[in-house]
Motif scaffolding. Structure first.
Motif, PDB file in Angstrom:
ATOM      1  N   PRO A  58     -14.025 -37.592  -9.251  1.00  0.00           N
ATOM      2  CA  PRO A  58     -14.418 -38.198  -7.990  1.00  0.00           C
ATOM      3  C   PRO A  58     -16.022 -38.390  -7.495  1.00  0.00           C
ATOM      4  CG  PRO A  58     -13.260 -36.473  -7.280  1.00  0.00           C
ATOM      5  CD  PRO A  58     -13.090 -36.245  -8.518  1.00  0.00           C
ATOM      6  N   PHE A  59     -16.484 -39.587  -7.324  1.00  0.00           N
ATOM      7  CA  PHE A  59     -17.687 -39.629  -6.808  1.00  0.00           C
ATOM      8  C   PHE A  59     -17.864 -40.853  -5.890  1.00  0.00           C
ATOM      9  CE2 PHE A  59     -17.499 -42.627 -10.219  1.00  0.00           C
ATOM     10  CZ  PHE A  59     -18.212 -43.805  -9.834  1.00  0.00           C
ATOM     11  N   HIS A  60     -19.028 -40.593  -5.075  1.00  0.00           N
ATOM     12  CA  HIS A  60     -19.193 -41.665  -4.006  1.00  0.00           C
ATOM     13  C   HIS A  60     -20.840 -41.897  -4.044  1.00  0.00           C
ATOM     14  CE1 HIS A  60     -18.123 -44.399  -0.797  1.00  0.00           C
ATOM     15  NE2 HIS A  60     -19.313 -43.661  -0.025  1.00  0.00           N
ATOM     16  N   VAL A  62     -23.780 -42.492  -1.798  1.00  0.00           N
ATOM     17  CA  VAL A  62     -24.005 -42.237  -0.379  1.00  0.00           C
ATOM     18  C   VAL A  62     -25.213 -42.958   0.089  1.00  0.00           C
ATOM     19  CG1 VAL A  62     -24.722 -40.652   1.597  1.00  0.00           C
ATOM     20  CG2 VAL A  62     -22.822 -40.052  -0.333  1.00  0.00           C
ATOM     21  N   THR A  66     -23.269 -44.661   5.420  1.00  0.00           N
ATOM     22  CA  THR A  66     -21.984 -44.260   4.919  1.00  0.00           C
ATOM     23  C   THR A  66     -21.584 -43.151   5.740  1.00  0.00           C
ATOM     24  OG1 THR A  66     -22.531 -44.220   2.642  1.00  0.00           O
ATOM     25  CG2 THR A  66     -20.907 -42.732   3.135  1.00  0.00           C
ATOM     26  N   VAL A  68     -19.323 -39.915   6.762  1.00  0.00           N
ATOM     27  CA  VAL A  68     -18.764 -38.641   6.235  1.00  0.00           C
ATOM     28  C   VAL A  68     -17.859 -37.704   7.066  1.00  0.00           C
ATOM     29  CG1 VAL A  68     -19.480 -36.659   4.521  1.00  0.00           C
ATOM     30  CG2 VAL A  68     -20.429 -38.749   4.355  1.00  0.00           C
ATOM     31  N   PHE A  73     -16.717 -33.771   1.138  1.00  0.00           N
ATOM     32  CA  PHE A  73     -16.244 -34.694   0.198  1.00  0.00           C
ATOM     33  C   PHE A  73     -16.082 -33.903  -1.064  1.00  0.00           C
ATOM     34  CE2 PHE A  73     -17.161 -37.740  -3.440  1.00  0.00           C
ATOM     35  CZ  PHE A  73     -16.190 -38.496  -3.371  1.00  0.00           C
ATOM     36  N   ALA A  77     -21.662 -36.641  -4.550  1.00  0.00           N
ATOM     37  CA  ALA A  77     -22.171 -37.528  -3.929  1.00  0.00           C
ATOM     38  C   ALA A  77     -23.407 -37.854  -4.479  1.00  0.00           C
ATOM     39  CB  ALA A  77     -22.291 -36.966  -2.432  1.00  0.00           C
TER      40      ALA A  77
END
Length: 97
Positions: A58-60, A62, A66, A68, A73, A77
């Motif tokens: 999983p990645f996001h 930012v 954003t 948080v 998380f 990130a």
């Protein structure tokens, strides 16, 4: 499986472990991400996305707006720095299609 050594083999930007995301977002609220990576170019961003997708990690991405949570998380990130902030929404949309 994701490993710091693998990431360092192709990514030469700043990497932090378990760093709070609060300092990267406008509201200054947010717990830590497992990995925080600062990408400064389109190429760095694409390599990170390709790596995390390949490893089903999983990645996001930012950005300042954003939100948080305080728990943070679980995953990576990616913070956009310098030239990477100029990436158009159209380009991002095609990259994640």
């Amino acid at each position: 499986m994701v490993s710091l050594t693998d990431i360092q083999s192709f990514f030469h930007g700043r990497i932090a472990l378990s760093e709070p995301l609060a300092k990267y977002v406008s509201l200054e609220v947010g717990g830590p991400a497992d990995y925080v990576l600062e990408a400064s170019s389109q190429e760095e961003l694409e390599e990170l996305v390709k790596y995390f997708r390949k490893n089903e990690f999983p990645f996001h991405i930012v950005q300042p707006n954003t939100l948080v949570g305080e728990k943070g998380f679980r995953g990576a990130a990616i913070i956009l720095r310098n030239n990477a902030q100029q990436i158009s929404m159209k380009r991002c949309a095609t990259m994640f299609a």
